[in-house]
Design an enzyme around this catalytic site. Structure first.
Site, PDB file in Angstrom:
ATOM      1  N   HIS A  40       0.824  -1.208   0.000  1.00  0.00           N
ATOM      2  CA  HIS A  40       0.000   0.000   0.000  1.00  0.00           C
ATOM      3  C   HIS A  40       0.862   1.263   0.000  1.00  0.00           C
ATOM      4  O   HIS A  40       0.553   2.230  -0.690  1.00  0.00           O
ATOM      5  CB  HIS A  40      -0.942   0.004   1.218  1.00  0.00           C
ATOM      6  CG  HIS A  40      -2.004  -1.052   1.111  1.00  0.00           C
ATOM      7  ND1 HIS A  40      -3.257  -0.914   1.625  1.00  0.00           N
ATOM      8  CD2 HIS A  40      -2.009  -2.266   0.519  1.00  0.00           C
ATOM      9  CE1 HIS A  40      -3.975  -1.998   1.360  1.00  0.00           C
ATOM     10  NE2 HIS A  40      -3.231  -2.828   0.706  1.00  0.00           N
ATOM     11  N   ASP A 139      -5.950   4.674   1.646  1.00  0.00           N
ATOM     12  CA  ASP A 139      -6.094   3.346   1.045  1.00  0.00           C
ATOM     13  C   ASP A 139      -7.309   2.647   1.661  1.00  0.00           C
ATOM     14  O   ASP A 139      -8.124   3.284   2.335  1.00  0.00           O
ATOM     15  CB  ASP A 139      -4.788   2.534   1.203  1.00  0.00           C
ATOM     16  CG  ASP A 139      -4.562   2.114   2.644  1.00  0.00           C
ATOM     17  OD1 ASP A 139      -5.313   2.574   3.536  1.00  0.00           O
ATOM     18  OD2 ASP A 139      -3.646   1.312   2.888  1.00  0.00           O
ATOM     19  N   ALA A 413      -4.172 -13.184   0.728  1.00  0.00           N
ATOM     20  CA  ALA A 413      -5.037 -12.071   0.294  1.00  0.00           C
ATOM     21  C   ALA A 413      -5.818 -12.463  -0.976  1.00  0.00           C
ATOM     22  O   ALA A 413      -6.349 -13.562  -1.071  1.00  0.00           O
ATOM     23  CB  ALA A 413      -4.222 -10.802   0.119  1.00  0.00           C
ATOM     24  N   GLN A 415      -4.668 -12.989  -3.988  1.00  0.00           N
ATOM     25  CA  GLN A 415      -3.728 -13.367  -5.050  1.00  0.00           C
ATOM     26  C   GLN A 415      -4.222 -14.520  -5.924  1.00  0.00           C
ATOM     27  O   GLN A 415      -3.868 -14.600  -7.104  1.00  0.00           O
ATOM     28  CB  GLN A 415      -2.372 -13.702  -4.411  1.00  0.00           C
ATOM     29  CG  GLN A 415      -1.742 -12.455  -3.805  1.00  0.00           C
ATOM     30  CD  GLN A 415      -0.869 -12.744  -2.614  1.00  0.00           C
ATOM     31  OE1 GLN A 415      -0.505 -13.887  -2.371  1.00  0.00           O
ATOM     32  NE2 GLN A 415      -0.519 -11.712  -1.855  1.00  0.00           N
TER      33      GLN A 415
HETATM   34  N1  UDP Z   1       9.251  -5.960  -3.429  1.00  0.00           N
HETATM   35  C1  UDP Z   1      10.566  -5.670  -3.736  1.00  0.00           C
HETATM   36  N2  UDP Z   1      11.511  -6.626  -3.501  1.00  0.00           N
HETATM   37  C2  UDP Z   1      11.235  -7.852  -2.992  1.00  0.00           C
HETATM   38  C3  UDP Z   1       9.879  -8.142  -2.704  1.00  0.00           C
HETATM   39  C4  UDP Z   1       8.917  -7.189  -2.938  1.00  0.00           C
HETATM   40  O1  UDP Z   1      10.880  -4.568  -4.198  1.00  0.00           O
HETATM   41  O2  UDP Z   1      12.151  -8.649  -2.815  1.00  0.00           O
HETATM   42  C5  UDP Z   1       8.218  -4.916  -3.655  1.00  0.00           C
HETATM   43  C6  UDP Z   1       7.532  -5.094  -4.993  1.00  0.00           C
HETATM   44  O3  UDP Z   1       8.265  -4.452  -6.011  1.00  0.00           O
HETATM   45  C7  UDP Z   1       6.151  -4.482  -4.751  1.00  0.00           C
HETATM   46  C8  UDP Z   1       5.915  -4.716  -3.265  1.00  0.00           C
HETATM   47  O4  UDP Z   1       7.191  -5.024  -2.687  1.00  0.00           O
HETATM   48  O5  UDP Z   1       6.169  -3.097  -5.025  1.00  0.00           O
HETATM   49  C9  UDP Z   1       4.978  -5.880  -3.013  1.00  0.00           C
HETATM   50  O6  UDP Z   1       3.663  -5.514  -3.279  1.00  0.00           O
HETATM   51  P1  UDP Z   1       2.577  -6.558  -3.779  1.00  0.00           P
HETATM   52  O7  UDP Z   1       1.289  -5.828  -3.887  1.00  0.00           O
HETATM   53  O8  UDP Z   1       3.035  -7.240  -4.985  1.00  0.00           O
HETATM   54  O9  UDP Z   1       2.515  -7.658  -2.657  1.00  0.00           O
HETATM   55  P2  UDP Z   1       2.360  -7.624  -1.070  1.00  0.00           P
HETATM   56  O10 UDP Z   1       3.738  -7.582  -0.540  1.00  0.00           O
HETATM   57  O11 UDP Z   1       1.527  -6.440  -0.698  1.00  0.00           O
HETATM   58  O12 UDP Z   1       1.707  -8.930  -0.789  1.00  0.00           O
END
Ligand code: UDP
Length: 500
Positions: A40, A139, A413, A415
């Site tokens: 977020h 958000d 979530a 996914q």
């Molecule tokens: N991310 C990253 N490096 C990693 C893992 C995640 O930069 O090794 C960043 C990714 O680029 C994205 C965010 O973390 O911007 C993850 O958001 P997403 O909505 O895909 O998944 P969430 O972590 O919220 O489940």
């Protein structure tokens, strides 16, 4: 340090800040407030930057520092001098959660309690801002702001950080909650969402799979309040989800529940990121690999798999004999997002949980990092050919915006719903099958999907489709493109109010 890019603790320096602020007239002052968590914070911070750099706004970004992960702190506080003039980050006062959080609740419950406690100070923070905000953008999980902002006469916009299909389902949820008895996952048919593709019960967002849980109650609470917003920003673009966007705009159900005006403004995603030593190593390694030859494996900011699954994944990658970069976190047998609250811990040290000899046998073919990699820079690199991803919405958008097809590995979530959409509707992903009678994807299946996405005809087709979407995303964001214009329309409304 210039005045407008200060990082300040609100409790200590509001009056100094007020004196120092020199916000130019006619630039609307917008406040942006996400709940914690990279999924977020990243897109809302990106929106804040865009409002400043492309749409001549001033933005105050409110950060919830309590339980912030290292990745969140790194993003917001790493190099304040790199922020564009007109954007500043303010930490809301930290709160003590020891009396309000009992035991070890699941992620959303913990996060919502944190937000609820932190936002007790929101009114005083907003009231102390020198220049009254023209709007607040929140958000999904900061809806306490609606009451606070009503008192202060500040309109609140919601930035929906997931797919438009999930928004369509979520707006239907209060009605489902009233009309369905029993669990949604036990329904005999897929859930039909007005004007949209039906959602299979096994793909429903995890938070609605147990209606007695606190996770469900928090989700329903916040999502049923979305119609209170003055407008909803969608992190999508017209060509990516045309059916769901049309349904929300035109279907009588969404008109009847007074859905606020919708603004598809995406993909709003991270464009650059500060590089840690591990990040530098990843990019240097990629530079030495052939074009379109590497699969990047990363499961979001907090995703983890079981020990058994981790072993199968390692063997699958090894057997495929394809090049890879793998963010291989320590496994967890109890929680699919065990690393959520310490995302970005750039820990070195032995990765002892991989199969014996794996690192030696794959040396030169693969690179393993233990916690965090610069995802966008890796996806943008010409050597990267495919992304084995948990299909979080930001990861999905980042992959599509770079034209990289995906291996869909949903964990938590919403996914699973994203994975189905990517594989079956959009045509940019392959979904590995779970071994019958188990909860594990076996090594042969992993070997197969990695090969298919890097070498096979199916992989070529997915890459072509992903590249079309990359072009369409970039067109949407250009000056005059659909997403650019959609955001510009809202900013014009904010500016028009300033002039009257
Ligand atoms: N991310 C990253 N490096 C990693 C893992 C995640 O930069 O090794 C960043 C990714 O680029 C994205 C965010 O973390 O911007 C993850 O958001 P997403 O909505 O895909 O998944 P969430 O972590 O919220 O489940």
């Amino acid at each position: 340090m210039p005045d407008n890019i200060e990082h300040i603790s609100i409790s200590t320096s509001m009056s100094v800040l007020a004196a120092k602020q020199q916000l130019q007239p006619m630039k609307p002052h917008i406040v942006v407030l996400p709940s914690p968590g990279m999924g977020h914070v990243v897109p809302l911070f990106q929106l804040a930057e865009r409002l400043v750099t492309h749409h001549a706004c001033h933005v105050t970004f409110l950060n919830i520092p309590t339980e912030a992960s290292p990745a969140q702190t790194q993003l917001l506080h790493h190099s304040p001098n790199n922020l564009p003039p007109g954007l500043r980050v303010i930490d809301l006062p930290t709160v003590d959660l020891s009396a309000t959080i009992n035991g070890d609740p699941p992620v959303l419950t913990r996060l919502c309690i944190n937000v609820q406690q932190t936002l007790l100070s929101l009114k005083s923070t907003l009231s102390q801002l020198h220049n009254k905000p023209r709007a607040l953008v929140i958000d999904l999980f900061c809806t306490q702001a609606f009451e606070v902002c009503k008192e202060l006469s500040i309109p609140v916009y919601t930035f929906f950080t997931a797919s438009t299909l999930l928004l369509a389902f979520s707006l239907l949820l209060p009605q489902l909650d009233r009309e369905v008895t029993g669990e949604f996952v036990d329904l005999p048919e897929p859930v039909s969402v007005p004007g949209c593709s039906p959602i299979r019960t096994e793909d429903l967002i995890l938070q609605v799979t147990d209606r007695k849980s606190d996770e469900y109650k928090w989700y329903l609470h916040h999502l049923s309040r979305v119609p209170l917003a003055a407008g909803i920003f969608l992190n999508t673009w017209e060509n990516l989800e045309p059916v769901s966007i049309r349904a929300l705009r035109e279907h009588p159900f969404y008109q009847k529940i007074s859905t606020p005006p919708l603004y598809p403004i995406g993909p709003i995603i991270k464009e650059t990121e500060p590089l840690t030593p591990t990040g530098v190593e990843c990019l240097a390694w990629l530079d030495k690999q052939p074009l379109d030859s590497v699969v990047f494996v990363a499961l979001g900011s907090g995703g983890t798999v079981s020990a058994e699954q981790l072993t199968e994944l390692a063997w699958g990658l090894e057997l495929s004999q394809q090049r890879f970069i793998w963010v291989a976190r320590a496994p967890s047998d109890v929680n699919a997002c065990a690393a959520f609250f310490n995302a970005g811990d750039d820990v070195y040290g032995s990765i002892s949980y991989l199969p014996q000899g794996f690192l030696e046998r794959t040396r030169g073919v693969g690179l393993v990092v233990s916690s965090w990699a610069p995802q966008v820079a890796i996806l943008r690199h010409p050597s990267t050919a495919a992304f084995l991803s948990h299909c979080g919405w930001n990861s999905t958008l980042e992959s599509l915006a770079q034209g990289v097809p995906m291996i869909a590995w949903p964990l938590y979530a919403e996914q699973r719903q994203n994975a189905t959409m990517l594989a079956e509707e959009i045509g940019v992903a392959v979904k590995p099958a779970v071994e019958a009678g188990t909860r594990v994807v076996g090594r042969e299946e992993i070997e197969k999907v990695v090969r298919v996405s890097l070498e096979g005809e199916e992989g070529k087709g997915m890459r072509l489709r992903a590249r079309e979407l990359k072009a369409s995303a970039s067109k949407a964001l250009e000056f005059g493109g659909s997403s650019y214009s959609s955001l510009a329309d809202v900013v014009e409304q904010w500016k028009a109010k300033l002039e009257t």
